[in-house]
Scaffold this motif. Structure first.
Motif, short mmCIF file in Angstrom:
data_model
loop_
_atom_site.label_atom_id
_atom_site.label_comp_id
_atom_site.label_asym_id
_atom_site.label_seq_id
_atom_site.Cartn_x
_atom_site.Cartn_y
_atom_site.Cartn_z
N ILE A 1 0.72 -1.26 -0.09
CA ILE A 1 -0.06 -0.05 0.02
C ILE A 1 0.84 1.19 0.11
O ILE A 1 0.56 2.38 -0.62
CB ILE A 1 -0.95 0.04 1.14
N SER A 2 2.07 1.14 0.45
CA SER A 2 2.92 2.24 0.65
C SER A 2 3.35 2.84 -0.78
O SER A 2 3.84 3.89 -1.00
CB SER A 2 4.23 1.85 1.43
N LEU A 3 3.32 1.82 -1.66
CA LEU A 3 3.90 2.09 -3.08
C LEU A 3 3.06 2.88 -3.85
O LEU A 3 3.12 3.54 -4.91
CB LEU A 3 3.86 0.95 -3.95
N LEU A 4 1.55 3.08 -3.16
CA LEU A 4 0.59 4.01 -3.80
C LEU A 4 0.61 5.40 -3.42
O LEU A 4 -0.32 6.31 -3.74
CB LEU A 4 -0.86 3.20 -3.43
N GLU A 5 1.61 5.82 -2.61
CA GLU A 5 1.74 7.17 -2.24
C GLU A 5 1.94 8.07 -3.40
O GLU A 5 2.62 7.68 -4.44
CB GLU A 5 3.01 7.46 -1.31
N PRO A 6 1.59 9.27 -3.46
CA PRO A 6 1.81 10.02 -4.61
C PRO A 6 3.33 10.38 -5.11
O PRO A 6 4.02 10.69 -4.29
CB PRO A 6 0.95 11.49 -4.38
N PHE A 7 3.33 10.27 -6.24
CA PHE A 7 4.73 10.43 -7.12
C PHE A 7 5.82 9.23 -6.62
O PHE A 7 6.77 9.31 -6.50
CB PHE A 7 5.45 11.75 -6.72
N SER A 8 5.17 8.10 -6.16
CA SER A 8 6.04 6.99 -5.93
C SER A 8 6.46 6.61 -7.37
O SER A 8 5.73 6.50 -8.23
CB SER A 8 5.34 5.84 -5.20
N LEU A 9 7.69 6.10 -7.27
CA LEU A 9 8.38 5.40 -8.65
C LEU A 9 8.15 3.84 -8.61
O LEU A 9 8.71 3.41 -7.77
CB LEU A 9 9.62 6.14 -8.74
N VAL A 10 7.55 3.52 -9.38
CA VAL A 10 7.13 1.92 -9.10
C VAL A 10 7.35 1.31 -10.70
O VAL A 10 7.65 1.88 -11.69
CB VAL A 10 5.68 1.60 -8.86
N GLU A 11 7.38 0.13 -10.52
CA GLU A 11 7.53 -0.77 -11.71
C GLU A 11 6.15 -1.71 -11.71
O GLU A 11 5.91 -2.30 -10.70
CB GLU A 11 8.77 -1.71 -11.94
N VAL A 12 5.24 -1.61 -12.68
CA VAL A 12 4.06 -2.50 -12.58
C VAL A 12 3.88 -3.40 -13.90
O VAL A 12 4.45 -3.14 -14.98
CB VAL A 12 3.02 -1.57 -12.70
N VAL A 13 3.33 -4.52 -13.64
CA VAL A 13 2.82 -5.53 -14.66
C VAL A 13 1.38 -5.35 -14.79
O VAL A 13 0.57 -5.64 -13.96
CB VAL A 13 3.41 -6.89 -14.40
N VAL A 14 0.82 -5.00 -15.95
CA VAL A 14 -0.58 -4.66 -16.10
C VAL A 14 -0.97 -5.39 -17.17
O VAL A 14 -0.14 -5.97 -18.18
CB VAL A 14 -0.63 -3.12 -16.42
N LYS A 15 -2.15 -5.55 -17.24
CA LYS A 15 -2.76 -6.35 -18.52
C LYS A 15 -3.92 -5.53 -18.83
O LYS A 15 -4.85 -5.05 -17.74
CB LYS A 15 -3.54 -7.78 -17.84
N LYS A 16 -4.11 -5.34 -20.24
CA LYS A 16 -5.32 -4.49 -20.67
C LYS A 16 -6.64 -5.10 -20.34
O LYS A 16 -6.90 -6.30 -20.60
CB LYS A 16 -5.05 -4.13 -22.03
N GLY A 17 -7.64 -4.49 -19.97
CA GLY A 17 -8.97 -4.85 -19.71
C GLY A 17 -9.85 -4.56 -20.63
O GLY A 17 -9.53 -3.95 -21.70
N ASN A 18 -10.98 -4.63 -20.60
CA ASN A 18 -12.05 -4.07 -21.37
C ASN A 18 -12.26 -2.56 -21.09
O ASN A 18 -11.93 -1.91 -20.30
CB ASN A 18 -13.62 -4.60 -21.04
N GLY A 19 -12.36 -1.86 -22.27
CA GLY A 19 -12.63 -0.30 -22.18
C GLY A 19 -11.26 0.17 -22.02
O GLY A 19 -10.07 -0.42 -22.76
N SER A 20 -10.92 1.09 -21.12
CA SER A 20 -9.69 1.65 -20.98
C SER A 20 -9.02 1.46 -19.77
O SER A 20 -7.83 1.79 -19.68
CB SER A 20 -10.22 3.44 -20.61
N PHE A 21 -9.65 0.59 -19.08
CA PHE A 21 -9.04 0.14 -17.74
C PHE A 21 -7.81 -1.01 -18.11
O PHE A 21 -7.99 -1.82 -18.88
CB PHE A 21 -10.17 -0.29 -16.81
N PHE A 22 -6.98 -0.90 -17.28
CA PHE A 22 -5.93 -2.01 -16.99
C PHE A 22 -6.17 -2.64 -15.60
O PHE A 22 -6.94 -2.29 -14.81
CB PHE A 22 -4.48 -1.21 -17.09
N TYR A 23 -5.38 -3.95 -15.47
CA TYR A 23 -5.43 -4.53 -14.20
C TYR A 23 -4.07 -4.90 -13.71
O TYR A 23 -3.32 -5.18 -14.53
CB TYR A 23 -6.25 -6.03 -14.34
#
Length: 237
Positions: A46-68
């Motif tokens: 949860i600490s990685l969600l602080e504003p302007f945290s620099l992260v590396e994410v693995v995402v998958k494109k969902g329906n519409g404009s959302f990612f997971y």
């Protein structure tokens, strides 16, 4: 298809008991919104969600404009920001500025690199970081095409915030900066993060230029008028 990308956290809101919607400015996909599950063993992230945290994410494109989000890891770990009240408020402000002013699906690797370099500089530098913020705002505006035309400057000229130019004649409206402050503004436009930290600006000058720059942004970026963290930032001055 899974996409792995560096990203900067801009905002998050609750979605359900164990899910949140996060907004990221990513190196590869630009501005994206993604659903992330935070529960069990992943709750420590949860600490990685602080504003302007620099992260590396693995995402998958969902329906519409959302990612997971399949996974999220720290890209850089800050040494000072989590423990410095002034820096934390500044990162909150910077994140909201970018969140409000970057358009959807705006992909720009040069802008991403600028933002990442800026947050690393904020974490590294010492002193009154409000001076750092003045340069950040001016440089960020430059990348959005909102920037004073320095070629129009001459001695004893006024800065016309409405037209974004320097002029020897006083504008007929009230949205201008007097010659003495215009000269300081020109100097600010020529500084980087390191050089601005050596300047001996008073609190009154910093407040004056923060007001001027934010007013300049409000004139040319309508969404900038809704920056809620600006009031919190002003309490630091």
């Amino acid at each position: 298809m899974l996409i792995t990308t560096k990203a900067i956290v801009l905002n998050y809101i609750p979605y359900s008991d164990n899910k949140k919607i996060i907004t990221l400015f990513s190196n590869q996909q630009g501005l994206i919104s993604a659903i992330i599950r935070i529960s069990g063993r992943s709750y420590g992230k949860i600490s990685l969600l602080e504003p302007f945290s620099l992260v590396e994410v693995v995402v998958k494109k969902g329906n519409g404009s959302f990612f997971y989000v399949n996974d999220i890891l720290p890209h850089k770990i800050f040494a000072t920001i989590p423990f410095d009240t002034q820096k934390r408020v500044i990162t909150l402000f910077m994140a909201e500025v970018v969140y409000r002013t970057v358009r959807d699906y705006y992909q720009d690797t040069m802008l991403y690199d600028f933002l990442e370099d800026s947050i690393v500089a904020l974490d590294t530098l010492k002193g009154d970081m409000l001076k750092f913020l003045l340069v950040f705002l001016l440089e960020y505006g430059r990348r959005l095409g909102i920037y004073p035309n320095t070629e129009t400057y001459s001695d004893n000229s006024f800065f016309d915030m409405q037209d974004g130019v320097f002029d020897r004649q006083m504008p007929t409206h009230k949205l201008f900066v007097a010659p003495d402050e215009s000269r300081i503004l020109l100097n600010l436009l020529e500084m980087d993060y390191i050089s601005v930290m050596t300047q001996d600006y008073s609190k009154e000058q910093i407040n004056s230029f923060l007001n001027m720059i934010t007013q300049f942004f409000e004139l040319h970026l309508p969404d900038f008028r809704h920056i809620k963290s600006l009031d919190i930032l002003r309490q630091l001055i």
